[in-house]
Design a protein around this motif. Structure first.
Motif, mmCIF file in Angstrom:
data_model
loop_
_atom_site.group_PDB
_atom_site.id
_atom_site.type_symbol
_atom_site.label_atom_id
_atom_site.label_comp_id
_atom_site.label_asym_id
_atom_site.label_seq_id
_atom_site.Cartn_x
_atom_site.Cartn_y
_atom_site.Cartn_z
ATOM 1 N N ASP A 1 0.835 -1.215 0.000
ATOM 2 C CA ASP A 1 0.000 0.000 0.000
ATOM 3 C C ASP A 1 0.863 1.257 0.000
ATOM 4 O O ASP A 1 0.598 2.207 -0.732
ATOM 5 C CB ASP A 1 -0.887 0.044 1.261
ATOM 6 C CG ASP A 1 -1.992 -1.004 1.208
ATOM 7 O OD1 ASP A 1 -2.317 -1.491 0.103
ATOM 8 O OD2 ASP A 1 -2.509 -1.350 2.293
ATOM 9 N N VAL A 2 1.874 1.276 0.855
ATOM 10 C CA VAL A 2 2.734 2.463 0.931
ATOM 11 C C VAL A 2 3.396 2.715 -0.420
ATOM 12 O O VAL A 2 3.479 3.854 -0.881
ATOM 13 C CB VAL A 2 3.788 2.297 2.050
ATOM 14 C CG1 VAL A 2 4.845 3.398 1.977
ATOM 15 C CG2 VAL A 2 3.105 2.292 3.413
ATOM 16 N N LEU A 3 3.805 1.656 -1.079
ATOM 17 C CA LEU A 3 4.521 1.830 -2.339
ATOM 18 C C LEU A 3 3.592 2.049 -3.525
ATOM 19 O O LEU A 3 3.877 2.859 -4.405
ATOM 20 C CB LEU A 3 5.422 0.614 -2.591
ATOM 21 C CG LEU A 3 6.492 0.355 -1.520
ATOM 22 C CD1 LEU A 3 7.282 -0.922 -1.850
ATOM 23 C CD2 LEU A 3 7.444 1.544 -1.398
ATOM 24 N N LEU A 4 2.450 1.342 -3.532
ATOM 25 C CA LEU A 4 1.645 1.324 -4.761
ATOM 26 C C LEU A 4 0.136 1.407 -4.560
ATOM 27 O O LEU A 4 -0.611 1.475 -5.543
ATOM 28 C CB LEU A 4 1.955 0.033 -5.546
ATOM 29 C CG LEU A 4 3.377 -0.075 -6.091
ATOM 30 C CD1 LEU A 4 3.691 -1.513 -6.480
ATOM 31 C CD2 LEU A 4 3.568 0.850 -7.298
ATOM 32 N N GLY A 5 -0.332 1.402 -3.306
ATOM 33 C CA GLY A 5 -1.776 1.375 -3.087
ATOM 34 C C GLY A 5 -2.429 2.735 -3.293
ATOM 35 O O GLY A 5 -1.760 3.766 -3.315
ATOM 36 N N ALA A 6 -3.767 2.720 -3.419
ATOM 37 C CA ALA A 6 -4.492 3.981 -3.553
ATOM 38 C C ALA A 6 -4.312 4.800 -2.282
ATOM 39 O O ALA A 6 -4.462 4.282 -1.178
ATOM 40 C CB ALA A 6 -5.973 3.701 -3.798
ATOM 41 N N ALA A 7 -3.994 6.095 -2.438
ATOM 42 C CA ALA A 7 -3.766 6.959 -1.278
ATOM 43 C C ALA A 7 -5.083 7.453 -0.709
ATOM 44 O O ALA A 7 -5.988 7.816 -1.458
ATOM 45 C CB ALA A 7 -2.896 8.146 -1.676
ATOM 46 N N GLU A 8 -5.182 7.462 0.596
ATOM 47 C CA GLU A 8 -6.365 8.028 1.249
ATOM 48 C C GLU A 8 -6.025 9.335 1.944
ATOM 49 O O GLU A 8 -6.798 9.864 2.723
ATOM 50 C CB GLU A 8 -6.943 7.021 2.254
ATOM 51 C CG GLU A 8 -7.542 5.831 1.543
ATOM 52 C CD GLU A 8 -8.234 4.874 2.508
ATOM 53 O OE1 GLU A 8 -8.293 5.181 3.714
ATOM 54 O OE2 GLU A 8 -8.717 3.830 2.041
ATOM 55 N N SER A 9 -4.824 9.812 1.709
ATOM 56 C CA SER A 9 -4.506 11.153 2.190
ATOM 57 C C SER A 9 -3.617 11.814 1.140
ATOM 58 O O SER A 9 -3.127 11.148 0.230
ATOM 59 C CB SER A 9 -3.813 11.098 3.548
ATOM 60 O OG SER A 9 -2.540 10.546 3.398
ATOM 61 N N ALA A 10 -3.453 13.116 1.297
ATOM 62 C CA ALA A 10 -2.793 13.882 0.241
ATOM 63 C C ALA A 10 -1.405 14.319 0.673
ATOM 64 O O ALA A 10 -0.892 15.330 0.218
ATOM 65 C CB ALA A 10 -3.657 15.088 -0.123
ATOM 66 N N ASP A 11 -0.764 13.541 1.557
ATOM 67 C CA ASP A 11 0.504 13.997 2.135
ATOM 68 C C ASP A 11 1.735 13.439 1.430
ATOM 69 O O ASP A 11 2.860 13.638 1.898
ATOM 70 C CB ASP A 11 0.554 13.661 3.630
ATOM 71 C CG ASP A 11 0.411 12.166 3.896
ATOM 72 O OD1 ASP A 11 0.325 11.384 2.927
ATOM 73 O OD2 ASP A 11 0.378 11.777 5.073
ATOM 74 N N GLY A 12 1.546 12.741 0.322
ATOM 75 C CA GLY A 12 2.702 12.251 -0.432
ATOM 76 C C GLY A 12 3.415 11.098 0.239
ATOM 77 O O GLY A 12 4.573 10.821 -0.084
ATOM 78 N N ARG A 13 2.773 10.418 1.180
ATOM 79 C CA ARG A 13 3.449 9.351 1.918
ATOM 80 C C ARG A 13 2.845 7.965 1.677
ATOM 81 O O ARG A 13 3.261 6.995 2.302
ATOM 82 C CB ARG A 13 3.492 9.694 3.404
ATOM 83 C CG ARG A 13 4.416 10.911 3.642
ATOM 84 C CD ARG A 13 4.484 11.325 5.095
ATOM 85 N NE ARG A 13 5.065 10.325 5.944
ATOM 86 C CZ ARG A 13 6.363 10.207 6.224
ATOM 87 N NH1 ARG A 13 7.218 11.065 5.720
ATOM 88 N NH2 ARG A 13 6.805 9.263 7.003
ATOM 89 N N THR A 14 1.879 7.871 0.794
ATOM 90 C CA THR A 14 1.407 6.553 0.328
ATOM 91 C C THR A 14 1.289 6.614 -1.187
ATOM 92 O O THR A 14 1.279 7.701 -1.767
ATOM 93 C CB THR A 14 0.048 6.153 0.941
ATOM 94 O OG1 THR A 14 -0.822 7.280 0.938
ATOM 95 C CG2 THR A 14 0.211 5.643 2.360
ATOM 96 N N ASN A 15 1.224 5.418 -1.795
ATOM 97 C CA ASN A 15 1.216 5.317 -3.261
ATOM 98 C C ASN A 15 2.438 6.032 -3.837
ATOM 99 O O ASN A 15 2.364 6.742 -4.847
ATOM 100 C CB ASN A 15 -0.091 5.897 -3.839
ATOM 101 C CG ASN A 15 -0.345 5.393 -5.263
ATOM 102 O OD1 ASN A 15 0.416 4.571 -5.796
ATOM 103 N ND2 ASN A 15 -1.396 5.900 -5.886
ATOM 104 N N LEU A 16 3.585 5.791 -3.199
ATOM 105 C CA LEU A 16 4.799 6.541 -3.530
ATOM 106 C C LEU A 16 5.192 6.393 -4.992
ATOM 107 O O LEU A 16 5.608 7.368 -5.633
ATOM 108 C CB LEU A 16 5.961 6.062 -2.635
ATOM 109 C CG LEU A 16 5.816 6.300 -1.132
ATOM 110 C CD1 LEU A 16 6.979 5.653 -0.384
ATOM 111 C CD2 LEU A 16 5.789 7.798 -0.838
ATOM 112 N N PHE A 17 5.065 5.179 -5.524
ATOM 113 C CA PHE A 17 5.529 4.978 -6.894
ATOM 114 C C PHE A 17 4.397 5.093 -7.912
ATOM 115 O O PHE A 17 4.642 5.314 -9.093
ATOM 116 C CB PHE A 17 6.308 3.664 -6.992
ATOM 117 C CG PHE A 17 7.637 3.760 -6.294
ATOM 118 C CD1 PHE A 17 8.753 4.234 -6.964
ATOM 119 C CD2 PHE A 17 7.763 3.466 -4.935
ATOM 120 C CE1 PHE A 17 9.976 4.384 -6.314
ATOM 121 C CE2 PHE A 17 8.977 3.612 -4.276
ATOM 122 C CZ PHE A 17 10.084 4.072 -4.968
ATOM 123 N N GLY A 18 3.151 4.979 -7.456
ATOM 124 C CA GLY A 18 2.021 5.345 -8.319
ATOM 125 C C GLY A 18 2.075 6.839 -8.624
ATOM 126 O O GLY A 18 1.817 7.275 -9.753
#
Lengths: 382, 382, 382, 382
Positions: free
Chosen positions: C332-349
């Motif tokens: 999730d951290v690397l590729l999952g859909a982000a549920e916040s707008a802080d640039g700390r999830t979906n890093l490579f998406g």
């Protein structure tokens, strides 16, 4: 004289662009070295030190006992000849009054003004110097330019090794229409002990102070974190630039005299091991430290910090700090293993590591390390 | 016209690089001097002052009584001819309403708008001026450009020594299609008293205002810490640059007239003794101070600050402050011994010390002191 | 060698102007592209990755299990061969001690020093590597330059795919007077597995490390938000400039060897998807990430972060963080859909979207994207 | 193409130096003017507006009712054709859910993602447009580039006056390997209504968008205070520079076409009257405002703000704000007398005053006003 940035702030009014230590940093070069092969030794006149440290003459951190501890750790402790230890036979009550006025916060400057209202007593100067001499360390006291003529005979006959003549700003040419000003050049020529003098703020003042015959020149106006010289007087000395300028004066004076090397001692917001490394990298031969020593258990004011100018009777130019708990002995602060990563213990062990990681063997070589401006990375405490 | 930095913000759109007072600082030169040999005297037209101080015409700090106290301390107090003292026979209740609306915080701007809705009464202008004259100090009031034509006869016949015509931005060429604009040049030519006019923001406006025959030009738009001219109108005047530009206009006008010297009075975030020294070092002849005077026990608003523009009925451009406790009398704030190191008392004693430590005897010489950009050192309160 | 800004900080003392990643940003070009047409693939030696990710070898985020999860998500997990997993058969109690010492805050560095006092056990290195190999992912561990000679045989016989030799600062030329230093060039020439080595801080060091035969060079000294290398040692590496310099070394070395392409892996304050994009845009081939992975539910320290240097026995150069709650799995951290707008999830998406919005198909093309300095826009949390 | 600063961040890697609106400010010239002689009128295609205002198509501030109120106040309200008003017959419950999730703070982005999961309904687009048309104001909706082909027929047959095609980044050349991309040039040529398209980030993209036949080009990526495009994607558009570059494209396109004037509409952190003045001074013809309108009592989200991108299902790039209390009606916010000095009411009255104080009669003249970089004065709230 230089290609350094000159800025036209308005039509035909120019200012130089100066850099503070915070803005400058060290870049590792292509070589690394073993820490055991690194030396931080410093020698001025006949006196050799393991670490390039001169203390600020602040009563907040320097008592005869801490001056001795600093000497035993390899540095030079400087007692203020016009401070609490020479105003009071027992300065204990004065320190206690300051600590009580502080509570958990910072003591009012007005309390400092009151305890410093007591006159200086020459016989106390004599006995304090004797106490330090008897411990076998290199002995030094600081006197202000205004009182040098009056107090120097007492100080010298008590037997100091190094005399420090220091004010916020000292020039080689003090102009007065009332009586006679101290002629530094003549005064120093007559002395048997080496003199460290300052602060100076630029190339010209540093060069002129070197020409007085001083063994060392202090660069900077002591603008630590608590200083308000900028706010009160509008005077500011970007320290990285001032050190580099003074180092240029040192080179030019060396050439002019065919070999007299006058030491540059940096004095300002040097409060972490990183700042020590930066100051030396910019060209200083040694650093004058005050505030960081308040973390030592032996610091006489119990972790409170003030610079001498904070006690000025009409125009104090520095604040006071709240007390902090001790982080170890004087030796620990200077050379012990650090148990935190804040750059405030193992100050000179860190310097040795920086020298090793950038491949330099001694301080004189290290003055040539590569520097970078920019990319300041603030630390987050969380 | 100048080598000052010009920046291309986008293709073919240029901006000048300006510097604020905070960014500029003073560098000690190679000489120092005794404080007793330093003079901070300032003379404009026939009026001589011990200190180069003109007050802001803010009701927060200037009542007839404080104007008198400022005069007795050696400066020039300027009462607002369109302020509370000329709108109310007894402004006491208006001040009380503001203080009560403030509580421990800052009073709402809307409360200012309400108390300033009361019309100005010409006979009160006459009696306030008389009160100040009777005290024997140099007397001055401020009028806005819009109301100059209407109020000047009253003001002049009441007998002011110096007339201040001041708005946020005043130009020598106001264009209107409705009725006739005030022609400053003709107006001033007809007067018997010297006029100070402003604010001006750059070389050209300053030069044109000098050509109106004014004795002094105010530089800056009064952007103190509480000002929001920048946020509300997008207008900003980096003060160090504006002062230096106006000083250049002063030199050019002196040359153009073969000797008429028009004084440059700096007005902006000048709130510490350090800022006073910087403003003069950049080329100002005097400073216009408002906010720092609220620390005086005599300040009529009890330590609250607001600039005149905060009371504008449709577009206020300045906030209000919370009250602060008094730090002493008007004299103490200007010249008394400081009991804190924050640069907010002994404002002009500090100036004299800066001049001494940098080796200058008088203000005109001091305008040549060396400046440095950079190395700003924030103060830590702890 | 370059037209990059050189600043004269004082007379004849120069510094280069460096830029940090924060200061640099990406400008959209005139073309946009579908996300489905974008590839973030990265290949080093024979190993291909879906995302250009190498983990920091920090015990705070990398256990054998998270290394496997990173591998399954398309990146390269690097376990520290000198960390908790090779000092303790069961590192669980060590992690628990750190978490308990933390409470809701940051654990003291002294606690890290204590748990890292346990010696490294070679047989644990073997079993940890075996665990990762058995999961079928590309396997990698990190060893320090000081212990490479001693630990490499164990590591290599256990069968790693990629060896990472990493210290804060690694040079191709370590000078010692005591015993023999590791000769990186000879060591690497003898190996069958590709080596990634670093950190390097500038063009010269990067070029020399490339000449040792390494497959990849790490650029930067790991200065994340919690790093205090700057405060403790005075050493700072503005990362955008260091990456660009290393990319220039890569080009020059490619030319010098007629075709050997050595990968540049950026290591520093890369803690958001925006920073990943910036690092690659400046010329990196991949990024070394640590701190952002602490948001993964699998992170072994439960959301606490520390870099390896925080555990140094005499001179720690990094702090620790308070724990944060998990934001999802490693995937999730690397590729999952982000549920916040802080640039700390979906890093490579996010990286793929940046590439699409600026019109680039692959990472090598993306290294040419337009950059801008300035206009930093701080985020308000409200 | 330009003398604008180019910085070499590392060897042979260059970046342009861009300026944000905050960094640029307006300098009064030597002339002043009566406010009554100033016009803020703006005309695009056949539509004339009293104030140069286009709203952001954010559901946080634009409902059909507020679009009408903006139109009645003299600006252009733009409803999002892909927002809550076209996804829900009654969007009331969706707004309530957001407000309840907010409480006194900011609602989670995940809540936005949920309420925006509902599909867009074409018949609601028709009825919302009809509602606005019936009120007699100029009618406009926004559609994303991805859905333009699909939704445009519905929108056009419902009878909008101006079509806004807007995404974070829109290029004239979208490349895809899957199906066919929207050809903006052909699409616009076939339309009967004028189109405003954007955002564009630099000269080239702006020029190419002008060549599509658009009547107006939006410059900027909507980076308001709550935007995280920089943090999430590494993309940043220093707005002052982007506006000036687009204005240069406007001039060049005017020349290239022998007279077609395409309007430049600035979109970014324009949240005070000062920022509006700055944007126009840099060369914009109008500003796109969103966040400031949340202070209007009619704002449908009760004082909460979010930009459209905050609701993105996989990669939100903007946060949400806590609610603020209303400061007045839409008309008050745009033109009413201000009761505070924060630059957030009387937004266009303040613009008129800035024009008067700098001596300009209309917006086209005002684009030539003098600019200054530097001297930013932060406001203290106390």
């Amino acid at each position: 004289m230089s290609a350094r940035d000159t800025v036209e702030i308005g039509l035909n009014r120019f200012a130089r662009r100066g850099y503070d230590l915070d803005e400058v940093s060290i870049v590792p070069s292509r070589r690394t070295r073993d820490m055991d092969d690194v030396s931080t030794a410093w020698q001025i006149d006949a006196f050799r030190f393991d670490i390039p440290l001169v203390t600020s003459p602040s009563d907040a951190v320097v008592s005869p006992a801490t001056a001795i501890a600093v000497g035993q750790a390899g540095g030079l402790g400087v007692l203020n000849a016009e401070g609490l230890w020479t105003r009071y036979d027992d300065p204990g009550p004065a320190y206690r009054r300051i600590r009580e006025a502080a509570g958990d916060g910072a003591p009012p400057v007005a309390v400092l003004q009151q305890v410093y209202a007591e006159p200086v007593k020459p016989d106390l100067i004599t006995s304090r110097i004797k106490e330090m001499r008897d411990a076998g360390v290199t002995t030094s006291v600081r006197v202000s330019p205004q009182h040098t003529a009056q107090l120097a005979p007492t100080i010298l006959s008590a037997g100091v090794d190094l005399l420090v003549i220091q004010g916020t700003i000292v020039s080689a040419e003090h102009v007065t229409t009332q009586g006679e000003a101290l002629n530094l050049k003549e005064f120093i020529a007559d002395l048997d002990v080496p003199v460290i003098v300052g602060g100076a703020a630029n190339y010209t003042t540093a060069l002129h102070l070197m020409r007085t015959g001083a063994a060392g020149v202090i660069v900077g106006v002591g603008a630590d974190t608590y200083s308000t010289t900028d706010t009160v007087m509008g005077i500011r000395v970007p320290l990285a630039s001032a050190i580099a300028d003074a180092a240029a004066a040192r080179r030019d004076y060396l050439d002019e005299t065919g070999g007299r090397y006058v030491h540059v001692i940096a004095n300002g917001r040097i409060e972490t091991s990183g700042a020590i490394a930066r100051a030396l990298a910019c060209g200083a031969d040694a650093v004058q430290l005050g505030e960081p020593l308040r973390a030592a258990a032996e610091a006489p004011a119990g972790g409170i910090w003030w610079d001498s100018v904070a006690a000025h009777p009409r125009l104090p130019r520095g604040g006071t700090s709240a007390p902090i708990p001790p982080a170890g002995s004087v030796h620990d602060v200077l050379l012990g293993a650090a148990e935190s990563a804040d750059g405030r213990t193992n100050l000179f062990g860190a310097l040795a590591r920086t020298m090793a990681k950038t491949g330099y063997r001694d301080l004189k070589e290290f003055q040539r390390v590569d520097l970078v401006i920019g990319g300041y990375e603030p630390v987050q405490d969380d």
